[in-house]
Scaffold this motif. Sequence first.
Motif, short mmCIF file in Angstrom:
data_model
loop_
_atom_site.label_atom_id
_atom_site.label_comp_id
_atom_site.label_asym_id
_atom_site.label_seq_id
_atom_site.Cartn_x
_atom_site.Cartn_y
_atom_site.Cartn_z
N ASP A 1 -14.81 14.99 -65.23
CA ASP A 1 -16.25 14.97 -65.06
C ASP A 1 -16.71 16.23 -64.35
N TYR A 2 -17.94 16.63 -64.63
CA TYR A 2 -18.47 17.81 -63.96
C TYR A 2 -18.54 17.54 -62.47
N PRO A 3 -17.98 18.38 -61.64
CA PRO A 3 -17.90 18.10 -60.21
C PRO A 3 -19.27 17.88 -59.60
N PRO A 4 -19.47 16.79 -58.84
CA PRO A 4 -20.78 16.52 -58.26
C PRO A 4 -21.31 17.66 -57.41
N SER A 5 -20.42 18.34 -56.68
CA SER A 5 -20.86 19.43 -55.82
C SER A 5 -21.49 20.55 -56.64
N LEU A 6 -20.98 20.80 -57.86
CA LEU A 6 -21.57 21.82 -58.70
C LEU A 6 -22.83 21.32 -59.38
N ARG A 7 -22.86 20.03 -59.73
CA ARG A 7 -24.05 19.48 -60.37
C ARG A 7 -25.26 19.62 -59.46
N CYS A 8 -25.04 19.40 -58.18
CA CYS A 8 -26.13 19.54 -57.21
C CYS A 8 -26.23 20.98 -56.69
N ASN B 1 -14.74 28.61 -59.01
CA ASN B 1 -15.86 27.98 -59.69
C ASN B 1 -17.10 28.88 -59.60
N PRO B 2 -18.18 28.58 -60.37
CA PRO B 2 -19.33 29.49 -60.41
C PRO B 2 -20.02 29.67 -59.07
N ILE B 3 -20.03 28.63 -58.20
CA ILE B 3 -20.65 28.80 -56.88
C ILE B 3 -19.87 29.81 -56.06
N GLN B 4 -18.56 29.72 -56.10
CA GLN B 4 -17.74 30.70 -55.40
C GLN B 4 -17.97 32.12 -55.94
N LEU B 5 -18.08 32.24 -57.26
CA LEU B 5 -18.30 33.55 -57.86
C LEU B 5 -19.65 34.13 -57.45
N ILE B 6 -20.67 33.28 -57.38
CA ILE B 6 -22.00 33.77 -56.99
C ILE B 6 -21.99 34.26 -55.55
N TRP B 7 -21.40 33.47 -54.66
CA TRP B 7 -21.36 33.91 -53.26
C TRP B 7 -20.51 35.16 -53.11
N MET B 8 -19.42 35.24 -53.84
CA MET B 8 -18.61 36.45 -53.81
C MET B 8 -19.42 37.65 -54.28
N ALA B 9 -20.21 37.46 -55.33
CA ALA B 9 -21.03 38.56 -55.85
C ALA B 9 -22.03 39.04 -54.81
N MET B 10 -22.66 38.11 -54.10
CA MET B 10 -23.65 38.51 -53.09
C MET B 10 -22.99 39.33 -51.97
N VAL B 11 -21.84 38.87 -51.51
CA VAL B 11 -21.15 39.58 -50.43
C VAL B 11 -20.63 40.92 -50.92
N GLU B 12 -20.03 40.94 -52.11
CA GLU B 12 -19.40 42.17 -52.60
C GLU B 12 -20.43 43.26 -52.89
N VAL B 13 -21.55 42.89 -53.48
CA VAL B 13 -22.59 43.90 -53.75
C VAL B 13 -23.09 44.51 -52.44
N ALA B 14 -23.31 43.65 -51.44
CA ALA B 14 -23.77 44.17 -50.15
C ALA B 14 -22.72 45.06 -49.50
N ALA B 15 -21.45 44.66 -49.59
CA ALA B 15 -20.37 45.44 -48.99
C ALA B 15 -20.20 46.78 -49.70
N ASP C 1 -12.13 25.40 -69.52
CA ASP C 1 -13.59 25.34 -69.65
C ASP C 1 -14.15 23.95 -69.41
N GLN C 2 -13.36 22.91 -69.67
CA GLN C 2 -13.90 21.56 -69.65
C GLN C 2 -14.35 21.11 -68.26
N ALA C 3 -13.93 21.83 -67.23
CA ALA C 3 -14.39 21.50 -65.88
C ALA C 3 -15.85 21.87 -65.68
N TYR C 4 -16.38 22.77 -66.52
CA TYR C 4 -17.73 23.29 -66.30
C TYR C 4 -18.67 23.16 -67.50
N TRP C 5 -18.12 23.09 -68.71
CA TRP C 5 -18.95 23.19 -69.90
C TRP C 5 -18.89 21.90 -70.72
N GLU C 6 -19.99 21.63 -71.42
CA GLU C 6 -20.05 20.47 -72.31
C GLU C 6 -19.54 20.87 -73.68
N PHE C 7 -18.65 20.05 -74.23
CA PHE C 7 -18.08 20.31 -75.55
C PHE C 7 -18.53 19.20 -76.51
#
Length: 414
Positions: A4-11, A133-147, A401-407
């Motif tokens: 199932d799509y992880p609740p933490s990512l759904r919210c 996961n995508p939340i981790q990637l987004i936060w990494m992107a914010m930190v890395e661009v600033a750095a 992919d099945q952890a994040y995407w609908e098939f």
Amino acid sequence: MGSDYPPSLRCGLPGLILFLETAFILIFWFCFSNEHGRTSKDLEIYPAFQDVNVLVIFGFGFLLAFLKRYGFSSTGFNLLIAALGVQWAVLVEGFLFSSSAGKMKISLHSVLKASISVTAVLISAGALLGKANPIQLIWMAMVEVAAFSTSRWINVKFLKIEEHTSLMHVHIFGTYFGLAVSWWLYHSSLSERVEKEKPNLISDLFSMLGTLFLWMFWPSFNSVLIVDVMEKRNAVCNTYYAVAVSAAAAFALSSLSSRNGKIRMIHIHHAALAGGVALGFSAPIIPHPWIAMILGLLASMVAVLGSHCLQTCLNSVFKIHDTCGVHYTFGLPGLLGAIVNVILFVIIKWASLSSLGYLALIEVGAFMLTTAIGLGTGFITGFILTFKLWKTLPASKYFDDQAYWEFPHLAYGF
């Protein structure tokens, strides 16, 4: 059936994206305005800007699509972090580099520099492919661009490095930032290549498509910010010579390094682009084609031999799992290019003996500082991304992919 799509990512994922976009809109509204005086110059650079845009979105998106069960995430998350990262990079660069009173002025040139800066994030994402996961990637992107922008600001402001050269550090910074993060996300199950981490015919073909687009547009990437006409011409031609040699050499080196003499697609992915990466620093100042061609050959050798010999060492000794092999495609060729740039700089400036040592030291210090900041901020970011707050997937769900995407074809009753 996937999990199932992880609740933490759904919210968390929609909330995080909407929060960032709202913040970006408000900051742009209150702090930035278009620089109307640059309209003609923006139209002049638009074709080259499109080349870079295709390279960032299409090239990197498909380059990372070599995992047979991670194609949606490879291309989709690449677009997500690139779109958010460019907006954030425009803001950070504006605050760091703007000297105008009142609202800060931005133009297509600002977006172009932001697009090049966000390449660091896409390279780092290659090292983490399938494990974050995508939340981790987004936060990494914010930190890395600033750095990376801060590192660039130090190099330009205090070390007086040219803007073009400071942006070409993006390969080194992105590689070692990503490897430092990957060290924290390492799992013992990654010591051997799992079935889902392997490519198939279709995924390898998509990845080769990305390689081809990167290969075609790399001369624009290396030359787009150069102002002098002769230097820009040199950068375009020298980059093409280098990528042509590195691509051709990749086939020979792959065949030589294989037990049965067959060519491995992964070697072509790594080495075909290595010449362009290595030429990033010195492309405008190389006076003869044969120098660029030799550098392309050396970069190809570093990429293929590094991939062939160092992968096991990184995995088993240093506990660093580099999914896409960014160390061999971007990191080692980038370091080679930085070292060659210093050597060429010394040769060209040989007449200025009084200041030669100081200037050469500045050039060395710039890329060493960039590497150090990349490793340091990546190490801290990786540590933060291990917190339970991020709800990282278990290792059994990596590269899927099945952890994040609908098939639709897996839906009930289909």
